[in-house]
Scaffold this motif. Structure first.
Motif, mmCIF file in Angstrom:
data_model
loop_
_atom_site.group_PDB
_atom_site.id
_atom_site.type_symbol
_atom_site.label_atom_id
_atom_site.label_comp_id
_atom_site.label_asym_id
_atom_site.label_seq_id
_atom_site.Cartn_x
_atom_site.Cartn_y
_atom_site.Cartn_z
ATOM 1 N N ARG A 194 9.689 -4.054 -12.618
ATOM 2 C CA ARG A 194 11.117 -3.835 -12.361
ATOM 3 C C ARG A 194 11.368 -2.534 -11.609
ATOM 4 N N HIS A 195 10.425 -1.594 -11.664
ATOM 5 C CA HIS A 195 10.606 -0.310 -10.985
ATOM 6 C C HIS A 195 10.189 -0.368 -9.517
ATOM 7 N N SER A 196 9.587 -1.476 -9.088
ATOM 8 C CA SER A 196 9.278 -1.695 -7.672
ATOM 9 C C SER A 196 9.260 -3.200 -7.429
ATOM 10 N N PRO A 197 10.431 -3.844 -7.534
ATOM 11 C CA PRO A 197 10.472 -5.315 -7.522
ATOM 12 C C PRO A 197 10.232 -5.951 -6.156
ATOM 13 N N VAL A 198 10.329 -5.181 -5.076
ATOM 14 C CA VAL A 198 10.235 -5.765 -3.736
ATOM 15 C C VAL A 198 8.828 -5.684 -3.173
ATOM 16 N N ILE A 199 8.151 -4.538 -3.326
ATOM 17 C CA ILE A 199 6.807 -4.399 -2.744
ATOM 18 C C ILE A 199 5.732 -4.163 -3.794
ATOM 19 N N GLY A 200 6.094 -4.038 -5.069
ATOM 20 C CA GLY A 200 5.103 -3.805 -6.112
ATOM 21 C C GLY A 200 4.480 -2.424 -6.012
ATOM 22 N N PHE A 201 3.277 -2.283 -6.582
ATOM 23 C CA PHE A 201 2.586 -0.992 -6.598
ATOM 24 C C PHE A 201 1.226 -1.041 -5.913
ATOM 25 N N TRP B 143 1.184 -12.526 -12.975
ATOM 26 C CA TRP B 143 1.501 -11.169 -13.413
ATOM 27 C C TRP B 143 0.830 -10.131 -12.514
ATOM 28 N N LEU B 144 -0.361 -10.455 -12.012
ATOM 29 C CA LEU B 144 -1.029 -9.548 -11.073
ATOM 30 C C LEU B 144 -0.203 -9.387 -9.799
ATOM 31 N N LEU B 145 0.355 -10.493 -9.302
ATOM 32 C CA LEU B 145 1.171 -10.420 -8.094
ATOM 33 C C LEU B 145 2.461 -9.652 -8.350
ATOM 34 N N LEU B 146 3.039 -9.783 -9.533
ATOM 35 C CA LEU B 146 4.259 -9.043 -9.844
ATOM 36 C C LEU B 146 4.019 -7.538 -9.797
ATOM 37 N N ILE B 147 2.886 -7.080 -10.352
ATOM 38 C CA ILE B 147 2.624 -5.640 -10.401
ATOM 39 C C ILE B 147 2.125 -5.126 -9.050
ATOM 40 N N THR B 148 1.401 -5.950 -8.300
ATOM 41 C CA THR B 148 0.823 -5.479 -7.039
ATOM 42 C C THR B 148 1.740 -5.701 -5.840
ATOM 43 N N GLN B 149 2.522 -6.799 -5.829
ATOM 44 C CA GLN B 149 3.338 -7.124 -4.676
ATOM 45 C C GLN B 149 4.797 -7.404 -4.984
ATOM 46 N N GLY B 150 5.192 -7.284 -6.235
ATOM 47 C CA GLY B 150 6.574 -7.509 -6.589
ATOM 48 C C GLY B 150 6.935 -8.988 -6.635
ATOM 49 N N LEU B 151 8.200 -9.265 -6.816
ATOM 50 C CA LEU B 151 8.684 -10.642 -6.947
ATOM 51 C C LEU B 151 8.419 -11.485 -5.700
ATOM 52 N N PRO B 152 8.585 -10.956 -4.477
ATOM 53 C CA PRO B 152 8.295 -11.793 -3.295
ATOM 54 C C PRO B 152 6.862 -12.315 -3.266
ATOM 55 N N GLY B 153 5.903 -11.492 -3.665
ATOM 56 C CA GLY B 153 4.514 -11.937 -3.688
ATOM 57 C C GLY B 153 4.308 -13.090 -4.648
ATOM 58 N N ALA C 264 0.825 -1.210 0.000
ATOM 59 C CA ALA C 264 0.000 0.000 0.000
ATOM 60 C C ALA C 264 0.859 1.260 0.000
ATOM 61 N N LEU C 265 2.106 1.139 0.470
ATOM 62 C CA LEU C 265 3.005 2.297 0.490
ATOM 63 C C LEU C 265 3.290 2.829 -0.911
ATOM 64 N N ARG D 229 -8.461 3.329 -7.428
ATOM 65 C CA ARG D 229 -7.300 2.533 -7.035
ATOM 66 C C ARG D 229 -7.441 2.040 -5.595
ATOM 67 N N LEU D 230 -7.958 2.897 -4.725
ATOM 68 C CA LEU D 230 -8.154 2.516 -3.322
ATOM 69 C C LEU D 230 -9.220 1.436 -3.180
ATOM 70 N N ILE D 231 -10.304 1.538 -3.981
ATOM 71 C CA ILE D 231 -11.365 0.531 -3.927
ATOM 72 C C ILE D 231 -10.822 -0.830 -4.346
ATOM 73 N N GLY D 232 -10.070 -0.862 -5.453
ATOM 74 C CA GLY D 232 -9.500 -2.125 -5.924
ATOM 75 C C GLY D 232 -8.575 -2.738 -4.892
ATOM 76 N N TYR D 233 -7.734 -1.905 -4.273
ATOM 77 C CA TYR D 233 -6.806 -2.407 -3.251
ATOM 78 C C TYR D 233 -7.578 -2.944 -2.051
ATOM 79 N N GLY D 234 -8.563 -2.192 -1.596
ATOM 80 C CA GLY D 234 -9.330 -2.591 -0.422
ATOM 81 C C GLY D 234 -10.089 -3.894 -0.633
ATOM 82 N N MET D 235 -10.660 -4.066 -1.821
ATOM 83 C CA MET D 235 -11.422 -5.280 -2.087
ATOM 84 C C MET D 235 -10.498 -6.492 -2.165
ATOM 85 N N ARG D 236 -9.327 -6.338 -2.763
ATOM 86 C CA ARG D 236 -8.382 -7.465 -2.821
ATOM 87 C C ARG D 236 -7.890 -7.823 -1.415
ATOM 88 N N LEU D 237 -7.629 -6.814 -0.602
ATOM 89 C CA LEU D 237 -7.180 -7.068 0.762
ATOM 90 C C LEU D 237 -8.257 -7.813 1.553
#
Length: 422
Positions: free
Chosen positions: A307-314, A350-360, A65-66, A83-91
């Motif tokens: 690649r621009h946020s590989p650890v925590i995604g967006f 691919w969704l996890l890569l963009i939302t949470q990065g490689l660790p996700g 979320a950061l 963007r907040l609605i999509g994040y909140g519903m997935r969480l």
């Protein structure tokens, strides 16, 4: 519907009602509340092996979320309510699924027998076949749900929310060069229908054929034959590949008379299919790889953005400027083909890569691959079926989003494997 297992019966058997009201895939979030209350009263809570990976996945999503306000190069759109609605519903979905798995694993076999849970999934398969046939024969069926009517317009019109609360029978797309309806009822997308029907078919066969008497087996034959119609008309290559791999899996893993029965059934099914009008439709679909360019564009740009946020995604998806045909973004009167799916919309990986990065992405793969490793030696019908579903999850993550309803079925299958150990 009696006893502490009623929330699962309400979720699976009562799913058509949830869909008709406009809750659909969101029903698991609502029912997670009574599940959580039941769990709290049953402390201490038993935990399955591997669930720590899902907890880490959830923790990583909280941290992502950061980066919700960040924009990778080449994308557009501002930081707003959508963007907040999509994040909140997935969480909310991730938390609800964690609650559901714990709830299922802490019910005793007397409160919820394994076969009863399998047959509840079989009932949902019957609902799915009925929805698929509705999409084939009445593709324009749609209406404004009660939930849609009461929600504020700024929420109800959000594209992600709209797909969840607006009941429709089919998605119409120009896959074969002309408008082709692809069944999606009673789920949120045509691809969700494809993923779900394959998982539910596996459990339907276990509950109605393997553990069924004469009458249940007769019903299983009829319903499986009927399911072939929407399965073919879905034009869903991922689904077709998944069913082919499922048949191969059974041939490899079972032995003796069962293997001969599986081979004989597969051969008979293939013969009937080749002689039917449905075979021509499959040939047309394979000759027109409609979505290949779209998927290649989306996946490649998802990887670039990640690649621009590989650890925590967006934290959420992003919209890429242009598409595979033009640099123009969005549909216009003179370019109706210019829109493009959001990054990460072509597969859970691919969704996890963009939302949470490689660790996700790694945690997701490790969770389901670990389930395969731990339960591979379970050769009971439920064990074989559960491992097969876990393998399909690892296949589908390249082509299907797990959100919203597919993840629910994946995690129920995981819980069945866990319960089967004891």
């Amino acid at each position: 519907m009696r006893g502490p297992a009623w929330p699962i019966a309400a979720l699976l058997v009562g799913y058509p009602v949830w869909w008709a009201l406009g809750f659909g895939g969101l029903s698991v979030i609502i029912l997670a509340v009574p599940m959580g209350v039941i769990l709290w009263r049953r402390r201490p809570i038993r935990l399955p092996r591997g669930l720590g990976l899902w907890a880490l996945l959830l923790a990583g999503y909280l941290i992502s979320a950061l980066a919700l306000g960040e924009m990778p190069p080449g994308t557009y759109g501002g930081f707003g309510t959508g963007r907040l609605i999509g994040y909140g519903m997935r969480l909310a979905l991730y938390v609800s699924l964690l609650t559901m798995v714990l709830y299922l694993g802490n019910l005793t076999k007397r409160e919820l027998p394994q076969l009863r849970l399998v047959r509840m999934l079989g009932v949902l398969f019957i609902t799915t076949v009925a929805g698929g046939l509705l999409g084939v024969f009445f593709p324009s069926f749609a209406y404004t749900s009660p939930v849609e009517r009461v929600l504020p317009g700024w929420i109800a019109q959000n594209p992600f929310v709209q797909n969840l609360i607006h009941p429709t029978a089919a998605q119409t797309q120009k896959v074969l060069g002309y408008a082709s309806p692809r069944p999606e009822a009673p789920f949120e997308w045509a691809n969700a229908w494809g993923s779900n029907v394959s998982v539910l078919l596996i459990w339907f066969v276990v509950g109605w054929w393997v553990y069924g008497g004469r009458h249940r087996k007769a019903v299983a034959v009829v319903l499986t034959a009927l399911a072939a119609i929407p399965i073919v008309y879905s034009l869903n290559r991922g689904l077709w590949i998944g069913l082919g791999l499922a048949a191969l899996y059974l041939v490899v893993r079972v032995a003796g008379r069962t293997r001969l029965a599986v081979c004989g059934a597969a051969a008979l099914t293939a013969l009937v299919f080749v002689l039917s009008p449905l075979a021509h439709l499959v040939t047309q679909r394979l000759d027109k790889p409609h979505s290949n360019d779209i998927r290649a564009f989306t996946v490649s740009h998802t990887i670039k953005a990640a690649r621009h946020s590989p650890v925590i995604g967006f934290g959420n998806t992003r919209n890429q400027t242009g598409n595979h045909r033009t640099i123009t973004t969005g549909k216009t009167d003179w370019c109706t083909e210019c829109g493009h799916p959001p990054l990460g919309s072509d597969g859970q990986l691919w969704l996890l890569l963009i939302t949470q990065g490689l660790p996700g992405a790694v945690l997701y793969v490790a969770f389901f691959a670990g389930a395969v490793r731990r339960h591979w030696r379970d050769r009971s019908p439920i064990g074989l079926a559960g491992v097969l579903v876990m393998l399909l999850v690892l296949l589908y993550m390249f082509v299907y989003d797990g959100l919203v309803t597919p993840l629910s079925l994946y995690l129920i299958s995981f819980a069945l494997l866990w319960r089967n150990q004891s």
